[in-house]
Scaffold this motif. Structure first.
Motif, PDB file in Angstrom:
ATOM      1  N   HIS A 181      41.875 -72.319  16.948  1.00 53.84           N
ATOM      2  CA  HIS A 181      43.102 -72.046  16.198  1.00 53.84           C
ATOM      3  C   HIS A 181      42.907 -70.757  15.413  1.00 53.84           C
ATOM      4  O   HIS A 181      41.788 -70.242  15.351  1.00 53.84           O
TER       5      HIS A 181
ATOM      6  N   HIS B  43      41.984 -69.069  12.407  1.00 53.50           N
ATOM      7  CA  HIS B  43      41.181 -69.549  11.290  1.00 53.50           C
ATOM      8  C   HIS B  43      41.589 -68.889   9.980  1.00 53.50           C
ATOM      9  O   HIS B  43      41.980 -67.715   9.960  1.00 53.50           O
TER      10      HIS B  43
ATOM     11  N   HIS C 146      46.523 -79.422  11.829  1.00 48.51           N
ATOM     12  CA  HIS C 146      45.769 -78.553  10.905  1.00 48.51           C
ATOM     13  C   HIS C 146      46.493 -77.198  10.847  1.00 48.51           C
ATOM     14  O   HIS C 146      46.748 -76.655   9.780  1.00 48.51           O
TER      15      HIS C 146
ATOM     16  N   ASP D 261      39.414 -77.994  13.966  1.00 47.01           N
ATOM     17  CA  ASP D 261      39.565 -78.593  12.637  1.00 47.01           C
ATOM     18  C   ASP D 261      40.557 -79.754  12.666  1.00 47.01           C
ATOM     19  O   ASP D 261      41.099 -80.139  11.642  1.00 47.01           O
TER      20      ASP D 261
ATOM     21  N   HIS E 129      33.750 -77.423  11.920  1.00 48.34           N
ATOM     22  CA  HIS E 129      33.042 -77.228  10.648  1.00 48.34           C
ATOM     23  C   HIS E 129      32.315 -78.504  10.292  1.00 48.34           C
ATOM     24  O   HIS E 129      32.708 -79.595  10.713  1.00 48.34           O
TER      25      HIS E 129
HETATM   26 FE    FE Z   1      40.644 -74.135  10.347  1.00 49.44          FE
END
Ligand code: FE
Length: 225
Positions: free
Chosen positions: A55, A57, A111, A128, A169
């Motif tokens: 995606h 970020h 997200h 994420d 993450h």
């Molecule tokens: Fe993200």
């Protein structure tokens, strides 16, 4: 198959390298780490064919543009990414080939509206959308907790329980989980109705990421600004 999970400390980002038959893909590369990726690729005798961002970020600058400039690789984002610098935009169900490996794009918005996960055999790269014992925040970049609920409960949690979960993450040092483990133990997934999930996400009140004002515009240009 070659599989590496690499960690970038500043933003606690995981970048994945997968390789097969002399070809490689990088998922969520960080711009500052590009020299390290190139060295590893050369040491492993792999040619980078594709670099993917799950995606756009907000917490680090992408390595996509730099990797494309240095290797000529294809750069990939989801079809809803508001970026005009990627060479391929994928939609739900599209398959990316890397040697004998096949990565299937799964649209998992929430997200961000452009968030994609990538299923590769018995593992899934969740960006994420699904984190280990958590889920990605939904309060900026067209984030939508209701869409994320659908992505989690109707898409990711329907994968086989043994599917390994590799997130974008981790802030606590976890490296891998599984769909079954997250279904059983992820506290965010205890909210099993859309209403409860949305209320939970709206109550989070998180500070903006340090790099957000720099990272988002930079990433729409593949990190080359
Ligand atoms: Fe993200």
């Amino acid at each position: 198959m070659i599989f590496r999970q690499m960690f970038e400390r500043e933003s606690s980002t995981y970048t994945y390298l997968v390789g097969s038959e002399g070809e490689a893909a990088l998922i969520d590369p960080v711009r500052e780490e590009v020299p390290r990726y190139l060295q590893l690729l050369s040491e492993l005798g792999l040619r980078l064919v594709v670099a993917i961002d799950t995606h756009v970020h907000a917490d680090h600058v992408t390595g996509l543009g730099e990797l494309r400039a240095q290797t000529g690789c294809v750069t990939v984002m989801g079809e809803r990414a508001g970026s005009d610098c990627v060479t391929r935009k994928v939609r739900d169900g599209e398959v990316i080939a890397v040697g004998a490996l096949r990565l299937t794009a799964l649209a998992t918005p929430g997200h961000t509206d452009d968030s994609m996960s990538y299923l590769m055999g018995d593992r899934v790269f969740t960006g994420d959308t699904l984190l280990i014992r958590s889920t990605g925040r939904t309060d900026f970049q067209n984030g939508d907790p209701e869409a994320q609920y659908e992505s989690l409960f109707e898409r990711l949690l329907r994968l086989p329980e043994a599917t390994a979960v590799y997130p974008g993450h981790d802030y606590k040092g976890w490296t891998v989980s599984s769909i079954g483990e997250e279904r059983a133990h992820n506290p965010r997934l205890k909210a099993t109705t859309p209403e409860a999930y949305v209320a939970q996400m709206r109550a989070l009140k998180l500070p903006n990421p340090k790099l957000m004002d720099i990272a988002v515009p930079a990433n729409l240009a593949c990190g080359r600004v």
